[in-house]
Design an enzyme around this catalytic site. Structure first.
Site, PDB file in Angstrom:
ATOM      1  N   TYR A  92     -16.830   4.503 -12.561  1.00 15.36           N
ATOM      2  CA  TYR A  92     -17.579   3.246 -12.737  1.00 15.36           C
ATOM      3  C   TYR A  92     -16.810   2.210 -13.538  1.00 15.36           C
ATOM      4  O   TYR A  92     -16.150   2.531 -14.532  1.00 15.36           O
ATOM      5  CB  TYR A  92     -18.906   3.558 -13.453  1.00 15.36           C
ATOM      6  CG  TYR A  92     -19.878   2.391 -13.491  1.00 15.36           C
ATOM      7  CD1 TYR A  92     -20.115   1.622 -12.367  1.00 15.36           C
ATOM      8  CD2 TYR A  92     -20.571   2.064 -14.653  1.00 15.36           C
ATOM      9  CE1 TYR A  92     -21.005   0.563 -12.391  1.00 15.36           C
ATOM     10  CE2 TYR A  92     -21.475   1.015 -14.693  1.00 15.36           C
ATOM     11  CZ  TYR A  92     -21.692   0.258 -13.553  1.00 15.36           C
ATOM     12  OH  TYR A  92     -22.577  -0.791 -13.585  1.00 15.36           O
TER      13      TYR A  92
ATOM     14  N   ASP B  76     -14.294 -13.687 -16.967  1.00 13.32           N
ATOM     15  CA  ASP B  76     -14.056 -12.546 -17.863  1.00 13.32           C
ATOM     16  C   ASP B  76     -12.673 -12.522 -18.498  1.00 13.32           C
ATOM     17  O   ASP B  76     -12.547 -12.142 -19.653  1.00 13.32           O
ATOM     18  CB  ASP B  76     -14.286 -11.236 -17.092  1.00 13.32           C
ATOM     19  CG  ASP B  76     -14.459 -10.031 -18.005  1.00 13.32           C
ATOM     20  OD1 ASP B  76     -15.104 -10.178 -19.063  1.00 13.32           O
ATOM     21  OD2 ASP B  76     -13.951  -8.950 -17.672  1.00 13.32           O
TER      22      ASP B  76
ATOM     23  N   LYS C   6     -10.060  -4.156 -16.990  1.00 16.31           N
ATOM     24  CA  LYS C   6      -9.825  -4.041 -18.432  1.00 16.31           C
ATOM     25  C   LYS C   6      -8.485  -3.351 -18.734  1.00 16.31           C
ATOM     26  O   LYS C   6      -7.767  -3.730 -19.651  1.00 16.31           O
ATOM     27  CB  LYS C   6     -10.966  -3.270 -19.090  1.00 16.31           C
ATOM     28  CG  LYS C   6     -12.335  -3.856 -18.843  1.00 16.31           C
ATOM     29  CD  LYS C   6     -12.457  -5.250 -19.381  1.00 16.31           C
ATOM     30  CE  LYS C   6     -13.869  -5.784 -19.222  1.00 16.31           C
ATOM     31  NZ  LYS C   6     -13.990  -7.152 -19.715  1.00 16.31           N
TER      32      LYS C   6
ATOM     33  N   ARG D  22     -18.370   1.706 -19.822  1.00 16.10           N
ATOM     34  CA  ARG D  22     -17.027   2.029 -20.303  1.00 16.10           C
ATOM     35  C   ARG D  22     -17.126   3.081 -21.408  1.00 16.10           C
ATOM     36  O   ARG D  22     -18.023   3.032 -22.248  1.00 16.10           O
ATOM     37  CB  ARG D  22     -16.339   0.768 -20.867  1.00 16.10           C
ATOM     38  CG  ARG D  22     -15.861  -0.188 -19.792  1.00 16.10           C
ATOM     39  CD  ARG D  22     -15.102  -1.343 -20.395  1.00 16.10           C
ATOM     40  NE  ARG D  22     -15.960  -2.247 -21.123  1.00 16.10           N
ATOM     41  CZ  ARG D  22     -16.134  -2.268 -22.435  1.00 16.10           C
ATOM     42  NH1 ARG D  22     -15.468  -1.419 -23.200  1.00 16.10           N
ATOM     43  NH2 ARG D  22     -16.947  -3.121 -23.004  1.00 16.10           N
TER      44      ARG D  22
ATOM     45  N   ARG E 145     -24.658  -3.685 -12.590  1.00 16.56           N
ATOM     46  CA  ARG E 145     -23.700  -4.755 -12.288  1.00 16.56           C
ATOM     47  C   ARG E 145     -23.791  -5.219 -10.849  1.00 16.56           C
ATOM     48  O   ARG E 145     -24.208  -4.477  -9.967  1.00 16.56           O
ATOM     49  CB  ARG E 145     -22.274  -4.224 -12.504  1.00 16.56           C
ATOM     50  CG  ARG E 145     -21.976  -3.716 -13.911  1.00 16.56           C
ATOM     51  CD  ARG E 145     -21.604  -4.841 -14.803  1.00 16.56           C
ATOM     52  NE  ARG E 145     -21.323  -4.391 -16.164  1.00 16.56           N
ATOM     53  CZ  ARG E 145     -20.479  -5.018 -16.981  1.00 16.56           C
ATOM     54  NH1 ARG E 145     -19.824  -6.088 -16.593  1.00 16.56           N
ATOM     55  NH2 ARG E 145     -20.310  -4.583 -18.223  1.00 16.56           N
TER      56      ARG E 145
ATOM     57  N   SER F  43     -18.553  -8.376 -24.772  1.00 22.51           N
ATOM     58  CA  SER F  43     -19.162  -7.993 -23.497  1.00 22.51           C
ATOM     59  C   SER F  43     -20.657  -8.320 -23.481  1.00 22.51           C
ATOM     60  O   SER F  43     -21.358  -8.114 -24.473  1.00 22.51           O
ATOM     61  CB  SER F  43     -18.986  -6.492 -23.277  1.00 22.51           C
ATOM     62  OG  SER F  43     -17.626  -6.173 -23.337  1.00 22.51           O
TER      63      SER F  43
ATOM     64  N   CYS G 169     -22.443 -11.041 -23.470  1.00 27.86           N
ATOM     65  CA  CYS G 169     -22.975 -12.084 -24.363  1.00 27.86           C
ATOM     66  C   CYS G 169     -23.235 -13.368 -23.584  1.00 27.86           C
ATOM     67  O   CYS G 169     -23.384 -14.421 -24.174  1.00 27.86           O
ATOM     68  CB  CYS G 169     -21.964 -12.424 -25.448  1.00 27.86           C
ATOM     69  SG  CYS G 169     -22.169 -11.510 -26.952  1.00 27.86           S
TER      70      CYS G 169
ATOM     71  N   HIS H 210      -9.671 -11.842 -23.253  1.00 26.97           N
ATOM     72  CA  HIS H 210     -11.007 -11.552 -22.731  1.00 26.97           C
ATOM     73  C   HIS H 210     -11.804 -12.860 -22.747  1.00 26.97           C
ATOM     74  O   HIS H 210     -12.689 -13.050 -23.589  1.00 26.97           O
ATOM     75  CB  HIS H 210     -11.650 -10.486 -23.633  1.00 26.97           C
ATOM     76  CG  HIS H 210     -12.902  -9.885 -23.081  1.00 26.97           C
ATOM     77  ND1 HIS H 210     -13.818  -9.227 -23.871  1.00 26.97           N
ATOM     78  CD2 HIS H 210     -13.398  -9.817 -21.823  1.00 26.97           C
ATOM     79  CE1 HIS H 210     -14.808  -8.788 -23.130  1.00 26.97           C
ATOM     80  NE2 HIS H 210     -14.586  -9.140 -21.888  1.00 26.97           N
TER      81      HIS H 210
END
Ligand code: OXD
Ligand code: MN
Length: 638
Positions: free
Chosen positions: A251, A327, A260, A101, A421, A302, A304, A280
């Site tokens: 991406y 998520d 998002k 991102r 990913r 993100s 974690c 989130h």
């Protein structure tokens, strides 16, 4: 663009000629489906067509045949490579400049800057709580990028639902994109197809326009067959117009606009206006040995370990965990005052490195079929490979890195990109909760905040009340990860794990959370903070994590059940020594897990005060500053 959209929006809707639809047997069918597409949606497509001038159109229906056609087209174009070791799995390698991102080029476009972000820090440092762009600057940026940007390419038209179609918590969007990779991924991550048409007719759908920004014929050769325009990437949100406009990246969160951009940034703003929460957060169901089930939502920055927690295999006998989402959570109060949550997504877009049969067997089982991997390494026998996959490579098998280069263990550069990913359908996860698609959502009993804190922050503590919980969420900090363009292990503030995802002024966001706590008749979840990442003096983790995190969930459930098993510390309520099950964990000591030291919290509070002042300024709700002062007072008395 406001003007452009306004001008185009004023045109009489006109159905694009069926000839614009792709050639082949599906053309007649596509034309018929197009006829059923509600006028506001057709009008949006027409605006996009006139601006971007694609060669052809393709209205996606979400069917398996369409999926297969997209994948073989991507293979023919050299974007996807088959992974024959699994069933219908694929590998994409991006241009190495398009791997995460791009927060610095992600903007909120509003008339008034203050509606998007708190006032700039004194001294003019970068605002960390989002970027604002004025409508004229946005209009100019669009005019510099979009006219003709899809020339020579097909525009994919994706009508999609975030949340189970027809759920009172769901919302719909329409994404136009010139990337077949994005179309294939959106089909996994969202519910695509004509079942969304009734909702699209209402005209309040989210209008999503995306282009990789590489019209044909190309002026420069592509890198890795991956079209993108990193120098001109822009991911813009117009919350007042319910629009998302993204250019230059193909991406992840930059381009799969349901995720998002819609489900967090635009949805958080809608949630504020409509009195709900778009967060989130993962959602999981945890069942104790007696069969009592509770649902928990948890916010972590993100990468974690949200996906690992959401799919956890408990190491405590008799306990079970089911996954609702990994998520994003949309949560709304029901008529009984309970907060009910849905996962708006229908797939997992998880970080691959570190995922293994040891750390997350359910994820490994999920990605064995129908999965698109991006920027992972691969094996010569058609499998995937990444750091921490913990699978021996068969003798005679060679490895290729995410850059397409031969790779051997011990090479200085990683085999997989740290933000590589998997994109996999959620219903393939062996432990999906039976209620994961319940249109009413699941009732949330506890909310957990967390982050990667190597020192000073206890394994778990409970907030004293909702207001203190909002403070705890606002005070979240974590080591930086690879999900965005940040590097290194430095500690970053990440309030509510929403720092990159706020869809409006973060100070007003905190005020909204405080207001939720004042709602009449609300049966509020309890709020907790966890830290799985404490290290000892030698740098070793002091908590085994993964399945053992069920021990912490068990204590959280006991608190929800009203058990009196906590002791008060200046930072919050921690388990009494006998209340956290540490059986069978040699070398794990209660004292190591619950450090609450005065020097650490004095420093933490000082840093927090500086952060609030510099980043929220006068937009920080006074209640939150009051909670910080109360913490300082309690710490002083330690
Ligand atoms: C994600 C992120 O991709 O948080 O989920 O960055
Ligand atoms: Mn995320």
């Amino acid at each position: 663009m406001q003007k452009v959209i306004g001008r185009l929006g004023g045109c009489v809707p006109r159905v694009p000629p069926p000839a614009a639809f792709q050639r082949g047997g599906s053309r007649r069918k596509a034309g018929k489906r197009w006829g059923l597409c509600p006028p506001p949606a057709r009008q949006f497509v027409e605006e996009g067509v006139r601006l971007c001038r694609p060669r052809a159109l393709r209205l996606c229906d979400g069917s398996p045949a369409e999926g297969a056609a997209l994948l073989s087209q991507l293979q023919a174009e050299g974007v996807l490579h088959p992974l024959p070791k699994y069933d219908n799995c694929w590998l994409a390698r991006t241009d190495p400049r398009d791997v995460a991102r791009v927060e610095s080029r992600t903007v909120l476009v509003t008339e008034r800057e203050r509606d998007a972000i708190p006032p700039k820090p004194p001294g003019g440092g970068p605002q960390q709580l989002g970027n604002w762009m004025s409508p004229p600057a946005f209009e100019q940026a669009v005019q510099e990028r979009f006219p003709g940007c899809m020339e020579g390419r097909t525009m994919y038209i994706l009508p999609f639902s975030m949340g189970p179609v027809g759920s009172p918590l769901a919302k719909v969007g329409l994404q136009l994109t010139d990337s077949p990779y994005v179309a294939a991924s959106m089909r996994i991550m969202t519910r695509v197809g004509p079942q969304t048409f009734p909702a699209l007719a209402r005209d309040d759908f989210i209008r999503c326009l995306h282009s990789v920004g590489r019209p044909l014929p190309l002026r420069e050769p592509l890198v890795s067959q991956w079209p993108c325009d990193p120098a001109r990437t822009l991911v813009a949100h117009l919350p007042d117009q319910r629009r998302i406009v993204s250019f230059g990246s193909g991406y992840g969160g930059n381009s799969l606009l349901g995720k998002k951009c819609f489900a967090l940034r635009i949805a958080s703003r809608l949630a504020r206006d409509e009195g709900w929460l778009a967060e989130h957060m993962l959602i999981l169901g945890v069942t104790d040995p007696a069969g009592k089930k509770r649902y928990v939502a948890a916010a972590f920055p993100s990468a974690c370990g949200k996906t690992n927690l959401a799919m956890m295999t408990p190491a405590l006998p008799g306990w079970r965990v089911h996954c609702v989402g990994d998520d994003i959570a949309w949560m709304k109060f029901d008529a009984e005052g309970r907060l009910r949550a849905i996962n708006p997504e229908s797939g997992f877009f998880g970080v691959a490195p570190g995922t293994s049969m040891r750390t997350n067997p359910n994820a490994m089982l999920t990605v064995r079929a129908n999965t698109i991997f991006t920027n992972v390494g691969c094996t010569s026998d058609g499998g995937v490979y990444w750091e921490g996959i913990d699978q021996p490579v068969r003798p005679g098998t060679t490895l290729t890195s995410w850059l397409g280069q031969p790779w051997t263990p011990g090479d200085p550069q990683p085999c997989a990109h740290p933000n590589s990913r998997f994109c996999a359908p959620a219903n393939q996860c062996p432990i999906m909760d039976p209620a994961w698609e319940d249109p009413e959502g699941v009732p949330i009993d506890a909310i957990i905040f967390g982050g990667r804190r190597p020192e000073g922050v206890p394994l778990v503590y409970e907030a004293f009340n909702w207001r203190h919980g909002v403070f705890v969420g606002s005070a979240m900090r974590s080591e930086a990860t690879a999900a965005a363009e940040h590097t290194g292990r430095r500690l970053m503030h990440d309030p509510f794990a929403m720092r990159p995802f706020f869809g409006y002024n973060a100070g007003q966001y905190l005020a909204h959370w405080l207001a939720v706590g004042e709602r009449e008749g609300a049966r509020l979840p309890r709020i907790f903070h966890v830290n799985w990442f404490l290290r000892d003096g030698a740098g070793r983790f002091v908590w085994p994590g993964f399945g053992h995190n069920a021990r912490v969930l068990a204590w959280i459930c006991s608190r929800v059940a009203g058990e009196d098993n906590a002791k008060t510390t200046p930072v919050g309520l921690v388990p009494r020594e006998d209340a956290l099950d540490l059986d069978g964990l040699p070398g794990v000591s209660y004292a190591d897990l619950f450090p609450v030291s005065r020097p650490f919290w004095e420093k933490e509070a000082r840093e927090l005060r500086r952060y609030y002042e510099e980043n929220f300024g006068e937009d920080l709700p006074k209640e939150v500053m009051g909670e910080l002062s109360a913490l300082e007072e309690r710490v002083k008395k330690m």
